[in-house]
Design a protein around this motif. Structure first.
Motif, PDB file in Angstrom:
ATOM      1  N   VAL A 148      17.378 -88.324  -9.490  1.00 34.74           N
ATOM      2  CA  VAL A 148      16.032 -88.749  -9.872  1.00 34.74           C
ATOM      3  C   VAL A 148      15.093 -88.477  -8.706  1.00 34.74           C
ATOM      4  O   VAL A 148      15.381 -88.840  -7.561  1.00 34.74           O
ATOM      5  N   PHE A 177       5.324-100.187 -14.961  1.00 31.26           N
ATOM      6  CA  PHE A 177       5.354 -99.110 -15.942  1.00 31.26           C
ATOM      7  C   PHE A 177       4.328 -99.355 -17.040  1.00 31.26           C
ATOM      8  O   PHE A 177       3.570 -98.448 -17.402  1.00 31.26           O
ATOM      9  N   VAL A 186       6.650 -91.832 -15.616  1.00 30.24           N
ATOM     10  CA  VAL A 186       7.977 -91.231 -15.666  1.00 30.24           C
ATOM     11  C   VAL A 186       7.915 -89.949 -16.473  1.00 30.24           C
ATOM     12  O   VAL A 186       7.345 -89.914 -17.563  1.00 30.24           O
ATOM     13  N   VAL A 234      16.040 -93.815 -15.880  1.00 26.04           N
ATOM     14  CA  VAL A 234      15.136 -94.596 -15.038  1.00 26.04           C
ATOM     15  C   VAL A 234      15.352 -96.087 -15.255  1.00 26.04           C
ATOM     16  O   VAL A 234      15.386 -96.861 -14.303  1.00 26.04           O
ATOM     17  N   ALA A 238      15.007 -87.101 -14.115  1.00 28.70           N
ATOM     18  CA  ALA A 238      13.694 -87.714 -14.294  1.00 28.70           C
ATOM     19  C   ALA A 238      12.912 -87.652 -12.990  1.00 28.70           C
ATOM     20  O   ALA A 238      13.480 -87.526 -11.910  1.00 28.70           O
ATOM     21  N   THR A 239      11.592 -87.742 -13.127  1.00 27.04           N
ATOM     22  CA  THR A 239      10.697 -87.858 -11.981  1.00 27.04           C
ATOM     23  C   THR A 239       9.903 -89.142 -12.151  1.00 27.04           C
ATOM     24  O   THR A 239       9.359 -89.408 -13.219  1.00 27.04           O
ATOM     25  N   ILE A 240       9.883 -89.936 -11.084  1.00 25.83           N
ATOM     26  CA  ILE A 240       9.122 -91.184 -11.072  1.00 25.83           C
ATOM     27  C   ILE A 240       7.949 -90.977 -10.130  1.00 25.83           C
ATOM     28  O   ILE A 240       8.137 -90.634  -8.961  1.00 25.83           O
ATOM     29  N   LEU A 285      13.895 -91.409 -19.675  1.00 24.81           N
ATOM     30  CA  LEU A 285      13.501 -92.796 -19.433  1.00 24.81           C
ATOM     31  C   LEU A 285      14.727 -93.716 -19.368  1.00 24.81           C
ATOM     32  O   LEU A 285      14.744 -94.677 -18.603  1.00 24.81           O
TER      33      LEU A 285
END
Length: 106
Positions: free
Chosen positions: A27, A83, A90, A97, A60-62, A94
């Protein structure tokens, strides 16, 4: 308060095998702000590793502000509230995450 870099450096020492479980994912954290940057957290085989920068493929990218990240890890900002109020964005899986929530507070 620690910086994001300090948190990511210390994270592998604080995350337990039980927390990682069978999660196998990379992530990317993309943090804006004065202490921002990009860090990849890799969870596999019951272990956590971190590296500065982005890997080619992540689940994923946060994306969030550096201060919000620190507050979330320190327990001063609820991840779900962050969030829902748009402080955390995100891109990607998901579900992965959501599984990382307990690890972030480690």
């Amino acid at each position: 308060m620690p910086t994001p870099a300090e948190i990511f450096t210390e994270m592998p020492n604080r995350v337990t095998t039980d927390q990682v479980g069978d999660l196998n994912a990379d992530v990317l954290f993309d943090l804006s702000g004065d202490n921002g940057g990009k860090w990849t957290v890799s969870l596999a085989d019951g272990a956590c590793t971190t590296q500065e920068g982005a890997k080619d493929e992540t689940k994923a990218t946060i994306m969030m502000e550096d201060g919000d990240f620190v507050n979330m890890v320190m327990g001063d900002l609820n991840p779900m509230t962050a969030f829902m109020t748009g402080k955390v964005k995100v891109d990607g899986d998901l579900n992965t995450v959501m599984k990382m929530q307990s690890i972030l507070g480690a």
